[in-house]
Scaffold this active site. Structure first.
Site, PDB file in Angstrom:
ATOM      1  CE1 TYR A 154      41.203 -18.593  20.811  1.00  0.00           C
ATOM      2  CE2 TYR A 154      41.020 -20.800  21.746  1.00  0.00           C
ATOM      3  CZ  TYR A 154      40.782 -19.914  20.720  1.00  0.00           C
ATOM      4  OH  TYR A 154      40.110 -20.336  19.597  1.00  0.00           O
ATOM      5  CE  LYS A 158      37.938 -17.282  20.222  1.00  0.00           C
ATOM      6  NZ  LYS A 158      37.286 -16.837  18.978  1.00  0.00           N
TER       7      LYS A 158
HETATM    8  N1  NAP Z   1      41.264 -23.774  14.189  1.00  0.00           N
HETATM    9  C1  NAP Z   1      40.715 -24.269  15.294  1.00  0.00           C
HETATM   10  O1  NAP Z   1      40.994 -25.409  15.715  1.00  0.00           O
HETATM   11  C2  NAP Z   1      39.726 -23.433  16.067  1.00  0.00           C
HETATM   12  C3  NAP Z   1      39.054 -24.045  17.122  1.00  0.00           C
HETATM   13  C4  NAP Z   1      38.134 -23.304  17.844  1.00  0.00           C
HETATM   14  C5  NAP Z   1      37.882 -21.987  17.512  1.00  0.00           C
HETATM   15  N2  NAP Z   1      38.541 -21.411  16.472  1.00  0.00           N
HETATM   16  C6  NAP Z   1      38.225 -20.026  16.162  1.00  0.00           C
HETATM   17  O2  NAP Z   1      37.967 -19.889  14.782  1.00  0.00           O
HETATM   18  C7  NAP Z   1      38.259 -18.553  14.368  1.00  0.00           C
HETATM   19  C8  NAP Z   1      39.114 -18.575  13.121  1.00  0.00           C
HETATM   20  O3  NAP Z   1      40.337 -19.219  13.415  1.00  0.00           O
HETATM   21  P1  NAP Z   1      41.164 -20.025  12.313  1.00  0.00           P
HETATM   22  O4  NAP Z   1      41.578 -21.278  12.963  1.00  0.00           O
HETATM   23  O5  NAP Z   1      40.438 -20.053  11.021  1.00  0.00           O
HETATM   24  O6  NAP Z   1      42.462 -19.080  12.212  1.00  0.00           O
HETATM   25  P2  NAP Z   1      43.477 -18.784  11.003  1.00  0.00           P
HETATM   26  O7  NAP Z   1      43.452 -19.880  10.003  1.00  0.00           O
HETATM   27  O8  NAP Z   1      44.747 -18.437  11.646  1.00  0.00           O
HETATM   28  O9  NAP Z   1      42.846 -17.504  10.297  1.00  0.00           O
HETATM   29  C9  NAP Z   1      42.688 -16.325  11.041  1.00  0.00           C
HETATM   30  C10 NAP Z   1      42.180 -15.221  10.125  1.00  0.00           C
HETATM   31  O10 NAP Z   1      41.971 -14.060  10.916  1.00  0.00           O
HETATM   32  C11 NAP Z   1      42.867 -13.002  10.506  1.00  0.00           C
HETATM   33  N3  NAP Z   1      43.293 -12.335  11.735  1.00  0.00           N
HETATM   34  C12 NAP Z   1      44.005 -12.842  12.769  1.00  0.00           C
HETATM   35  N4  NAP Z   1      44.168 -11.926  13.720  1.00  0.00           N
HETATM   36  C13 NAP Z   1      43.529 -10.803  13.290  1.00  0.00           C
HETATM   37  C14 NAP Z   1      43.359  -9.503  13.825  1.00  0.00           C
HETATM   38  N5  NAP Z   1      43.871  -9.157  15.023  1.00  0.00           N
HETATM   39  N6  NAP Z   1      42.657  -8.587  13.111  1.00  0.00           N
HETATM   40  C15 NAP Z   1      42.141  -8.923  11.907  1.00  0.00           C
HETATM   41  N7  NAP Z   1      42.262 -10.140  11.349  1.00  0.00           N
HETATM   42  C16 NAP Z   1      42.962 -11.059  12.032  1.00  0.00           C
HETATM   43  C17 NAP Z   1      43.977 -13.719   9.733  1.00  0.00           C
HETATM   44  O11 NAP Z   1      44.623 -12.919   8.753  1.00  0.00           O
HETATM   45  P3  NAP Z   1      45.886 -11.962   9.146  1.00  0.00           P
HETATM   46  O12 NAP Z   1      46.900 -12.836   9.829  1.00  0.00           O
HETATM   47  O13 NAP Z   1      46.352 -11.395   7.837  1.00  0.00           O
HETATM   48  O14 NAP Z   1      45.336 -10.913  10.040  1.00  0.00           O
HETATM   49  C18 NAP Z   1      43.164 -14.814   9.049  1.00  0.00           C
HETATM   50  O15 NAP Z   1      42.443 -14.294   7.952  1.00  0.00           O
HETATM   51  C19 NAP Z   1      38.898 -17.879  15.579  1.00  0.00           C
HETATM   52  O16 NAP Z   1      37.914 -17.133  16.266  1.00  0.00           O
HETATM   53  C20 NAP Z   1      39.347 -19.040  16.437  1.00  0.00           C
HETATM   54  O17 NAP Z   1      39.428 -18.690  17.804  1.00  0.00           O
HETATM   55  C21 NAP Z   1      39.469 -22.101  15.758  1.00  0.00           C
END
Ligand code: NAP
Length: 268
Positions: A154, A158
């Site tokens: 990951y 990134k």
């Molecule tokens: N949460 C954290 O602590 C955190 C920290 C640093 C960075 N981030 C980054 O923030 C971003 C969003 O993460 P989040 O935490 O909001 O995740 P999340 O709550 O799990 O939401 C992910 C979203 O992306 C969709 N998704 C996942 N895999 C996909 C794929 N292969 N193709 C199309 N859609 C996809 C999911 O829907 P479906 O499952 O229906 O596809 C959902 O709408 C990511 O880039 C993550 O790396 C998150």
């Protein structure tokens, strides 16, 4: 500059927008007057989100090579323009030590986290942005700046997205601005395996005293996507409650890495 941040009447594509950070971003962009095209894999969730935001949506995996073109065609057909692209969808798999990583899973991580953002920007550039301009925001992670237990694939993907951001900022200027945000621990499904067991302990160690909410990140993306950031490109904006500061000045409490050693995310 009006309160719409100059986004009224513009069109945005947000990947992974049915929940978590992507949903908050799409909501903020719509609230600012942009028309939004949302994506995710679950078709029912895509339909629900598109209806809530009075936008359009496409169900599919961003890692599918045909997906970026299909999204671009949908948004262009519906809105006649694509001014903003937010590459938010990502996978935190494969999880574990790099010595155990299966090459197919490694490639999948890079297909979703690095190649998909590039392909979508290529499509949007050819279809609209190359002539008319626009803004791209890539959602990276604070963790891309350092190593951490079990998150090697990951983090490496990134870090590549961070470099892609800088590279595209150079190649697409002055027409298109390309920036990223790097969130710390945010209360979403993807990070549930960390914050459910350890959120309060991580928060206690953070300079700003709490873990993030999706809208903390969405407001930063809104700014980068808007004309308010018209002289900003190639930047990475840390939105992490001071996580990076804590690394430099360790205090009491737990770091995210303490939990990454003990818990693992479910495969999605
Ligand atoms: N949460 C954290 O602590 C955190 C920290 C640093 C960075 N981030 C980054 O923030 C971003 C969003 O993460 P989040 O935490 O909001 O995740 P999340 O709550 O799990 O939401 C992910 C979203 O992306 C969709 N998704 C996942 N895999 C996909 C794929 N292969 N193709 C199309 N859609 C996809 C999911 O829907 P479906 O499952 O229906 O596809 C959902 O709408 C990511 O880039 C993550 O790396 C998150």
């Amino acid at each position: 500059m009006t309160s719409s941040y100059g986004l009224k009447g513009r069109a945005a594509v947000v990947t992974g927008a049915t929940r978590g950070i992507g949903r908050a971003i799409a909501g903020r962009l719509a609230e600012a007057g942009a028309r939004v095209c949302v994506t995710a894999r679950d078709p029912a969730e895509v339909r629900r989100t598109a209806a809530e935001l009075d936008g359009v949506g496409l169900a599919g995996d961003v890692g599918d090579p045909a997906h970026p073109r299909a999204v671009t065609e949908l948004a262009l057909g519906a809105f006649g323009r694509i001014d903003v692209v937010v590459n938010n969808a990502a996978t935190n798999q494969p999880y574990g030590p790099l010595m155990d990583v299966d090459p197919a899973n490694w490639r999948e991580a890079f297909a979703v986290n690095v190649e998909a953002p590039l392909r979508l920007v290529q499509c949007a550039w050819r279809a609209w942005m190359g002539e008319h301009g626009g803004a791209v925001v890539n959602v990276c992670t604070e963790g891309a700046g350092h190593a951490g237990p079990n998150v090697g694939a990951y983090g490496t993907s990134k870090a590549a997205l961070l470099h892609l951001t800088a590279q595209l900022a150079g190649e697409l200027a002055p027409k298109v601005r390309v920036n990223s945000v790097s969130p710390g621990l945010v209360r979403t499904e993807m990070a549930r395996f960390v914050w459910e067991p350890g959120g309060e302990k991580v928060a206690a160690g953070l300079p700003l005293g709490r873990i993030g909410e999706p809208d903390d990140v969405a407001r930063a993306v809104l700014w980068l996507a808007s004309d308010a950031a018209e002289w900003v490109t190639g930047a990475d904006l840390l939105v992490d409650g001071g996580t990076r500061v804590r690394t430099a000045y360790p205090g009491p409490g737990y770091a995210v890495g303490d939990f990454l050693r003990s818990y693992a995310p479910p495969r999605s």
